[in-house]
Design a protein around this motif. Structure first.
Motif, PDB file in Angstrom:
ATOM      1  N   ASN A   2       0.874  -1.194   0.052  1.00 22.62           N
ATOM      2  CA  ASN A   2       0.035  -0.027   0.055  1.00 22.62           C
ATOM      3  C   ASN A   2       0.865   1.410  -0.121  1.00 22.62           C
ATOM      4  OD1 ASN A   2      -2.597  -1.096   0.115  1.00 22.62           O
ATOM      5  ND2 ASN A   2      -2.556  -1.470   2.361  1.00 22.62           N
ATOM      6  N   ALA A   3       0.244   2.304  -0.694  1.00 16.29           N
ATOM      7  CA  ALA A   3       1.017   3.643  -0.448  1.00 16.29           C
ATOM      8  C   ALA A   3      -0.050   4.669  -0.397  1.00 16.29           C
ATOM      9  CB  ALA A   3       1.846   3.615  -1.775  1.00 16.29           C
ATOM     10  N   PHE A   4       0.423   5.898  -0.244  1.00 15.31           N
ATOM     11  CA  PHE A   4      -0.437   7.005  -0.110  1.00 15.31           C
ATOM     12  C   PHE A   4      -0.028   7.929  -1.306  1.00 15.31           C
ATOM     13  CE2 PHE A   4      -0.828   6.893   4.903  1.00 15.31           C
ATOM     14  CZ  PHE A   4      -2.255   6.340   4.590  1.00 15.31           C
ATOM     15  N   GLU A   5      -1.381   8.344  -2.156  1.00 13.06           N
ATOM     16  CA  GLU A   5      -1.078   9.338  -2.970  1.00 13.06           C
ATOM     17  C   GLU A   5      -1.489  10.673  -2.472  1.00 13.06           C
ATOM     18  OE1 GLU A   5      -1.334   8.598  -7.366  1.00 13.06           O
ATOM     19  OE2 GLU A   5      -3.077   9.435  -6.948  1.00 13.06           O
ATOM     20  N   ILE A   6      -0.824  11.687  -2.564  1.00 12.62           N
ATOM     21  CA  ILE A   6      -1.081  13.004  -2.048  1.00 12.62           C
ATOM     22  C   ILE A   6      -0.911  14.146  -3.037  1.00 12.62           C
ATOM     23  CG2 ILE A   6      -0.594  14.717  -0.064  1.00 12.62           C
ATOM     24  CD1 ILE A   6       0.816  11.844   1.016  1.00 12.62           C
ATOM     25  N   VAL A   7      -2.030  14.890  -3.291  1.00  8.43           N
ATOM     26  CA  VAL A   7      -1.835  16.152  -4.039  1.00  8.43           C
ATOM     27  C   VAL A   7      -1.966  17.287  -2.904  1.00  8.43           C
ATOM     28  CG1 VAL A   7      -2.803  17.317  -5.661  1.00  8.43           C
ATOM     29  CG2 VAL A   7      -3.246  14.948  -5.839  1.00  8.43           C
ATOM     30  N   GLY A   8      -0.905  17.748  -2.977  1.00 11.43           N
ATOM     31  CA  GLY A   8      -0.364  18.882  -2.044  1.00 11.43           C
ATOM     32  C   GLY A   8      -0.799  20.162  -2.216  1.00 11.43           C
ATOM     33  N   GLY A   9      -0.694  21.242  -1.534  1.00 12.56           N
ATOM     34  CA  GLY A   9      -0.608  22.650  -1.800  1.00 12.56           C
ATOM     35  C   GLY A   9      -2.006  23.082  -1.430  1.00 12.56           C
ATOM     36  N   LYS A  10      -2.920  22.498  -0.687  1.00 11.41           N
ATOM     37  CA  LYS A  10      -4.360  22.886  -0.450  1.00 11.41           C
ATOM     38  C   LYS A  10      -4.445  23.131   0.999  1.00 11.41           C
ATOM     39  CE  LYS A  10      -8.979  20.794  -0.897  1.00 11.41           C
ATOM     40  NZ  LYS A  10      -9.402  19.310  -1.111  1.00 11.41           N
ATOM     41  N   PRO A  11      -5.212  24.425   1.457  1.00 11.50           N
ATOM     42  CA  PRO A  11      -5.414  24.425   2.846  1.00 11.50           C
ATOM     43  C   PRO A  11      -6.459  23.660   3.387  1.00 11.50           C
ATOM     44  CG  PRO A  11      -5.867  26.563   1.624  1.00 11.50           C
ATOM     45  CD  PRO A  11      -5.273  25.601   0.733  1.00 11.50           C
ATOM     46  N   LEU A  12      -6.354  23.181   4.539  1.00 10.70           N
ATOM     47  CA  LEU A  12      -7.445  22.380   5.139  1.00 10.70           C
ATOM     48  C   LEU A  12      -8.155  23.257   6.055  1.00 10.70           C
ATOM     49  CD1 LEU A  12      -4.851  19.215   5.880  1.00 10.70           C
ATOM     50  CD2 LEU A  12      -6.069  19.960   3.788  1.00 10.70           C
ATOM     51  N   LYS A  13      -9.335  22.736   6.509  1.00  7.92           N
ATOM     52  CA  LYS A  13      -9.934  23.215   7.410  1.00  7.92           C
ATOM     53  C   LYS A  13     -11.146  22.407   8.137  1.00  7.92           C
ATOM     54  CE  LYS A  13     -13.281  27.056   7.749  1.00  7.92           C
ATOM     55  NZ  LYS A  13     -13.084  28.407   8.157  1.00  7.92           N
ATOM     56  N   GLY A  14     -10.972  22.426   9.354  1.00  9.43           N
ATOM     57  CA  GLY A  14     -12.023  21.750  10.254  1.00  9.43           C
ATOM     58  C   GLY A  14     -11.380  21.259  11.849  1.00  9.43           C
ATOM     59  N   GLU A  15     -12.116  20.574  12.251  1.00  9.33           N
ATOM     60  CA  GLU A  15     -11.758  19.861  13.710  1.00  9.33           C
ATOM     61  C   GLU A  15     -11.259  18.440  13.590  1.00  9.33           C
ATOM     62  OE1 GLU A  15     -15.265  19.766  15.903  1.00  9.33           O
ATOM     63  OE2 GLU A  15     -15.178  21.880  16.423  1.00  9.33           O
ATOM     64  N   ILE A  16     -10.295  18.165  14.537  1.00 11.76           N
ATOM     65  CA  ILE A  16      -9.640  16.876  14.265  1.00 11.76           C
ATOM     66  C   ILE A  16      -9.411  16.299  15.756  1.00 11.76           C
ATOM     67  CG2 ILE A  16      -7.136  17.474  14.130  1.00 11.76           C
ATOM     68  CD1 ILE A  16      -7.274  15.229  11.999  1.00 11.76           C
ATOM     69  N   ILE A  17      -9.596  15.037  15.911  1.00 14.00           N
ATOM     70  CA  ILE A  17      -9.757  14.482  17.323  1.00 14.00           C
ATOM     71  C   ILE A  17      -8.538  13.511  17.479  1.00 14.00           C
ATOM     72  CG2 ILE A  17     -10.780  13.127  19.095  1.00 14.00           C
ATOM     73  CD1 ILE A  17     -13.324  13.867  17.571  1.00 14.00           C
ATOM     74  N   PRO A  18      -7.564  13.738  18.169  1.00 16.99           N
ATOM     75  CA  PRO A  18      -6.575  13.111  18.460  1.00 16.99           C
ATOM     76  C   PRO A  18      -6.729  11.457  18.868  1.00 16.99           C
ATOM     77  CG  PRO A  18      -6.273  14.874  20.180  1.00 16.99           C
ATOM     78  CD  PRO A  18      -7.388  15.067  19.181  1.00 16.99           C
ATOM     79  N   GLN A  19      -6.153  10.670  18.447  1.00 17.26           N
ATOM     80  CA  GLN A  19      -6.271   9.240  18.832  1.00 17.26           C
ATOM     81  C   GLN A  19      -5.708   9.104  20.456  1.00 17.26           C
ATOM     82  OE1 GLN A  19      -3.924   7.023  16.049  1.00 17.26           O
ATOM     83  NE2 GLN A  19      -2.254   6.957  17.362  1.00 17.26           N
ATOM     84  N   GLY A  20      -5.984   8.099  20.997  1.00 15.46           N
ATOM     85  CA  GLY A  20      -5.364   7.812  22.374  1.00 15.46           C
ATOM     86  C   GLY A  20      -3.893   7.563  22.129  1.00 15.46           C
ATOM     87  N   ALA A  21      -3.092   7.771  23.236  1.00 13.88           N
ATOM     88  CA  ALA A  21      -1.785   7.600  23.077  1.00 13.88           C
ATOM     89  C   ALA A  21      -1.197   6.351  23.137  1.00 13.88           C
ATOM     90  CB  ALA A  21      -1.071   8.358  24.338  1.00 13.88           C
ATOM     91  N   LYS A  22      -0.393   6.188  21.831  1.00 15.98           N
ATOM     92  CA  LYS A  22       0.098   4.746  21.636  1.00 15.98           C
ATOM     93  C   LYS A  22       0.880   4.196  22.802  1.00 15.98           C
ATOM     94  CE  LYS A  22       3.798   2.636  18.776  1.00 15.98           C
ATOM     95  NZ  LYS A  22       5.043   3.130  18.495  1.00 15.98           N
ATOM     96  N   ASN A  23       1.827   5.146  23.052  1.00 16.59           N
ATOM     97  CA  ASN A  23       2.905   4.736  24.000  1.00 16.59           C
ATOM     98  C   ASN A  23       2.396   4.456  25.546  1.00 16.59           C
ATOM     99  OD1 ASN A  23       4.915   4.769  22.079  1.00 16.59           O
ATOM    100  ND2 ASN A  23       5.647   6.883  22.501  1.00 16.59           N
ATOM    101  N   GLU A  24       1.324   5.090  25.683  1.00 19.42           N
ATOM    102  CA  GLU A  24       0.707   4.956  27.067  1.00 19.42           C
ATOM    103  C   GLU A  24      -0.095   3.488  26.844  1.00 19.42           C
ATOM    104  OE1 GLU A  24      -2.832   6.408  29.917  1.00 19.42           O
ATOM    105  OE2 GLU A  24      -2.253   7.719  28.579  1.00 19.42           O
ATOM    106  N   ALA A  25      -0.664   3.337  25.825  1.00 15.41           N
ATOM    107  CA  ALA A  25      -1.371   2.161  25.720  1.00 15.41           C
ATOM    108  C   ALA A  25      -0.537   0.676  25.859  1.00 15.41           C
ATOM    109  CB  ALA A  25      -2.224   2.080  24.092  1.00 15.41           C
ATOM    110  N   LEU A  26       0.623   0.888  25.225  1.00 13.19           N
ATOM    111  CA  LEU A  26       1.442  -0.383  25.641  1.00 13.19           C
ATOM    112  C   LEU A  26       1.850  -0.605  26.941  1.00 13.19           C
ATOM    113  CD1 LEU A  26       4.029   0.180  22.524  1.00 13.19           C
ATOM    114  CD2 LEU A  26       1.767  -1.204  22.274  1.00 13.19           C
TER     115      LEU A  26
END
Length: 441
Positions: A2-26
């Motif tokens: 799998n790979a990500f294809e990204i078309v850049g140069g575009k401003p984003l807008k909105g809300e984003i919720i961070p995930q739970g902490a990986k290092n704490e989870a372990l």
């Protein structure tokens, strides 16, 4: 592949919720092995490294129930200690560096454990000596079997001890704390790591009946108890994700609100972004980042070049240095990035240089970034992600670049970031997952 294809140069807008902490989870998930009683953990990120650990402890005999996407109950009443010597344990334990975290709790409760030599990221040599020296001080004896690549540990008589850790390792401290909570007598750990994740672990253990004092400092005192009980625990949001999103907003001139960040647990992370000239404000427990055309690097009072270096907590976390390096490429001004802890974390800068960034790699630990002040945009290229943090840094670079970028080896990114493409699309990113033939990359 799998790979990500990204078309850049575009401003984003909105809300984003961070995930739970990986290092704490372990750490927290490993701690369920300390009691036969039920433990409920919420805000668990749905990512490979965490899911592998859950699968590993399930194979050990822990009863695991998934209540919702991010909430599980764990009951470690019937543990199969023979599982340690199975081929299945060797392959699963060996492919997950976090698997070392189950050793402390198992030693504490059952007096023995075995662990295959762990694998993981290509970010330099990570020594496990801190873990083992700590266990030895508590009275554990272990033998490394070269033929099988296993460490066998006998800890039938753990006794409290004074332990001065040779480095303030977070996983090392967590492992020794978990071994010490059920040892006889008092353990003192000096030069202990004091990251928020470790504080979370200590608070959870105390709710389970442990007696740990000095939480949040580098001197922990642990009075051994007979047994521990069940509890509920909620993981902190992942501070590395929060930092990544602040950097992303600045690079792409986006207006983003990062929700529920537990700001008081972020230490100096917000301050270091301010040093790069990035503006944001706290609204309740959300970080609001306005769209910024430019951000200018502070200089030191004597006018010398701004240096950003990692250090044990409460210093700046090494996990965000790659992000800082990328963000600095479009700042106005120059920055010296000094990565002290790992010797190959800066080796992804060649990809940024290919994209048009002006970076001088001084040595394996230091890079000088000459900021372009957004006068020259980065350009899209094809690249491969070497590790989790560099992968996300390259993803941020690609989102800010002109043209199309392809990032291969995204499994590395997905070990640490849950549904990253879906969450970025939700705020307007042009990113899609493709199946790629990885030849030549």
């Amino acid at each position: 592949m799998n790979a990500f294809e990204i078309v850049g140069g575009k401003p984003l807008k909105g809300e984003i919720i961070p995930q739970g902490a990986k290092n704490e989870a372990l750490q927290i998930i490993s701690a369920v092995l300390l009691t036969p009683e039920k433990i409920t953990i919420s805000n668990i990120p749905d990512i490979k490294d965490v899911n592998k650990l859950i699968e590993l402890i399930r194979d050990l005999g822990v009863k695991v129930e998934r209540l919702s996407k991010d909430t599980y109950t764990f009951e470690a009443a019937n543990i199969d200690l023979d599982f340690f010597h199975s081929e299945s344990f060797r392959s699963k334990g060996g492919s997950l560096r976090g698997s070392i975290m189950i050793v402390g709790p198992l030693l504490a409760r059952f007096g023995k454990a075995a662990i295959p030599k762990p694998g993981g990221d290509k970010i330099g040599r990570r020594r496990l000596d801190t873990h083992f020296l700590g266990f030895e001080k508590l009275g554990a004896k272990f033998v490394y079997d070269k033929k099988t690549n296993f460490f066998n540990v006998d800890a039938s008589d753990l006794k409290g001890a004074y332990i001065l850790l040779d480095e303030a390792s977070v996983t090392g401290t967590a492992n020794v704390v978990m071994a010490a909570v059920l040892a006889k007598g008092v353990t003192t750990i000096y030069n202990a790591a004091c990251e928020p994740y470790l504080q979370q672990l200590c608070k959870m253990l105390n709710r389970m009946g442990a007696k740990i004092t000095g939480v949040g400092s580098n001197l922990l005192t642990i009075e051994g108890v007979e047994k521990l009980g069940g509890t509920d625990h909620r993981l902190l949001p992942d501070m590395i994700e929060i930092g990544s999103f602040i950097g992303l907003a600045a690079m792409t001139e986006s207006e983003i609100t990062i929700k529920d960040v537990r700001f008081e647990e972020l230490g100096m992370i917000p301050e270091v972004f301010r040093k790069l000239g990035i503006q944001f404000e706290l609204r309740g427990d959300d970080i609001y980042i306005p769209s910024q055309k430019h951000y200018e690097v502070d200089t030191f009072i004597d006018g010398s070049i701004m240096t950003i270096a990692d250090a044990p907590w409460p210093g700046f976390t090494p996990d965000l240095l790659s992000i800082m390096l990328v963000v600095a490429t479009q700042a106005k001004g120059n920055v010296l990035i000094h990565q002290k802890m790992f010797e190959s974390r800066l080796f992804f800068v060649d990809k940024l240089i290919d994209m048009g960034a002006q970076i001088i790699l001084c040595d394996p630990h230091r890079a000088t970034v000459i900021g372009l002040d957004k006068k020259v945009k980065l350009r899209g290229i094809s690249m491969t992600s070497p590790d989790i943090r560099a992968g996300v840094s390259l993803l941020i670079a690609a989102l800010s670049a002109q043209g199309t970028s392809t990032i291969f080896n995204i499994e590395q990114i997905e070990r640490g970031y849950q549904d990253i493409d879906i969450r970025l699309r939700a705020i307007g990113a042009n990113i899609k997952r493709i199946t790629a033939n990885d030849s030549g990359h």
